[in-house]
Design a protein around this motif. Structure first.
Motif, mmCIF file in Angstrom:
data_model
loop_
_atom_site.group_PDB
_atom_site.id
_atom_site.type_symbol
_atom_site.label_atom_id
_atom_site.label_comp_id
_atom_site.label_asym_id
_atom_site.label_seq_id
_atom_site.Cartn_x
_atom_site.Cartn_y
_atom_site.Cartn_z
ATOM 1 N N UNK A 10 -3.586 7.247 -2.662
ATOM 2 C CA UNK A 10 -3.528 6.420 -1.919
ATOM 3 C C UNK A 10 -2.329 5.733 -1.416
ATOM 4 N N UNK A 11 -1.018 6.614 -1.678
ATOM 5 C CA UNK A 11 0.249 6.478 -1.120
ATOM 6 C C UNK A 11 0.316 6.120 0.528
ATOM 7 N N UNK A 12 -0.194 6.878 1.102
ATOM 8 C CA UNK A 12 -0.303 6.910 2.506
ATOM 9 C C UNK A 12 -0.841 5.708 3.208
ATOM 10 N N UNK A 13 -2.210 5.543 2.881
ATOM 11 C CA UNK A 13 -2.707 4.263 3.396
ATOM 12 C C UNK A 13 -2.031 2.837 2.982
ATOM 13 N N UNK A 14 -1.473 3.022 1.594
ATOM 14 C CA UNK A 14 -0.773 1.677 1.465
ATOM 15 C C UNK A 14 0.374 1.477 2.205
ATOM 16 N N UNK A 15 1.194 2.499 2.348
ATOM 17 C CA UNK A 15 2.203 2.478 3.071
ATOM 18 C C UNK A 15 2.073 2.063 4.354
ATOM 19 N N UNK A 16 1.037 2.574 5.067
ATOM 20 C CA UNK A 16 0.561 2.117 6.446
ATOM 21 C C UNK A 16 0.230 0.728 6.445
ATOM 22 N N UNK A 17 -0.592 0.288 5.699
ATOM 23 C CA UNK A 17 -0.962 -1.177 5.500
ATOM 24 C C UNK A 17 0.269 -1.856 5.187
ATOM 25 N N UNK A 18 0.998 -1.553 4.429
ATOM 26 C CA UNK A 18 2.427 -2.373 4.245
ATOM 27 C C UNK A 18 3.272 -2.501 5.662
ATOM 28 N N UNK A 19 3.267 -1.380 6.308
ATOM 29 C CA UNK A 19 3.769 -1.329 7.799
ATOM 30 C C UNK A 19 3.090 -2.450 8.596
ATOM 31 N N UNK A 20 1.908 -2.383 8.682
ATOM 32 C CA UNK A 20 1.049 -3.348 9.651
ATOM 33 C C UNK A 20 1.391 -4.578 8.889
ATOM 34 N N UNK A 21 1.415 -5.044 7.863
ATOM 35 C CA UNK A 21 1.454 -6.270 7.398
ATOM 36 C C UNK A 21 2.939 -6.740 7.628
ATOM 37 N N UNK A 22 3.994 -6.045 7.655
ATOM 38 C CA UNK A 22 5.179 -6.510 7.940
ATOM 39 C C UNK A 22 5.197 -6.551 9.409
ATOM 40 N N UNK A 23 4.664 -5.736 10.079
ATOM 41 C CA UNK A 23 4.524 -6.044 11.893
ATOM 42 C C UNK A 23 3.958 -7.394 12.081
#
Length: 127
Positions: A10-23
């Motif tokens: 789950x690390x890749x989807x979670x990291x992508x999710x955090x990047x989207x949230x930050x943006x």
């Protein structure tokens, strides 16, 4: 499947999710800042509402169970100490920048007046 395998899957989807949230949060703050910077309060309500909408969307995306478990794992580390240090450094930099801007402006105005005086002295006096 143990806990480390589950965290790796789950690390890749979670990291992508955090990047989207930050943006989204950055974009929301940008719209909110644009609303305040324009000065025409009544005409920029759309920027205010869009900025607040992006911030609420980012907050809603943070409140998922997967993100909550990642946030809990990060909270068990010393990341908060590092973030507090970065925050303090940025706040001190903001105070320093404000001081430089506040004190540089009078010096710049004094320098511009001096240049104008020097230029007017070189012009011939016409009666």
């Amino acid at each position: 499947m143990n806990l480390s395998d589950e965290m790796q899957s789950t690390s890749v989807p979670t990291a992508a999710n955090f990047i989207i949230i930050t943006c989204l949060a950055i974009y929301g703050f940008g719209l909110f800042a644009e609303y305040h910077a324009r000065g025409r309060w009544s005409k920029n309500v759309t920027a205010l509402l869009a900025g607040l909408g992006m911030l609420v969307l980012a907050f809603a995306l943070v409140l998922t169970p997967a993100n909550a478990s990642v946030i809990a794992a990060i909270a068990r580390t010393s990341a908060s100490d590092v973030l507090l240090g970065i925050s303090s450094g940025l706040l001190l930099a903001a105070i320093l920048a404000y001081g430089i801007i506040a004190y540089a402006r009078p010096f710049r105005l004094w320098h511009e007046r001096k240049i104008e005086r020097d230029l007017s002295r070189e012009l011939p006096k016409i009666p």
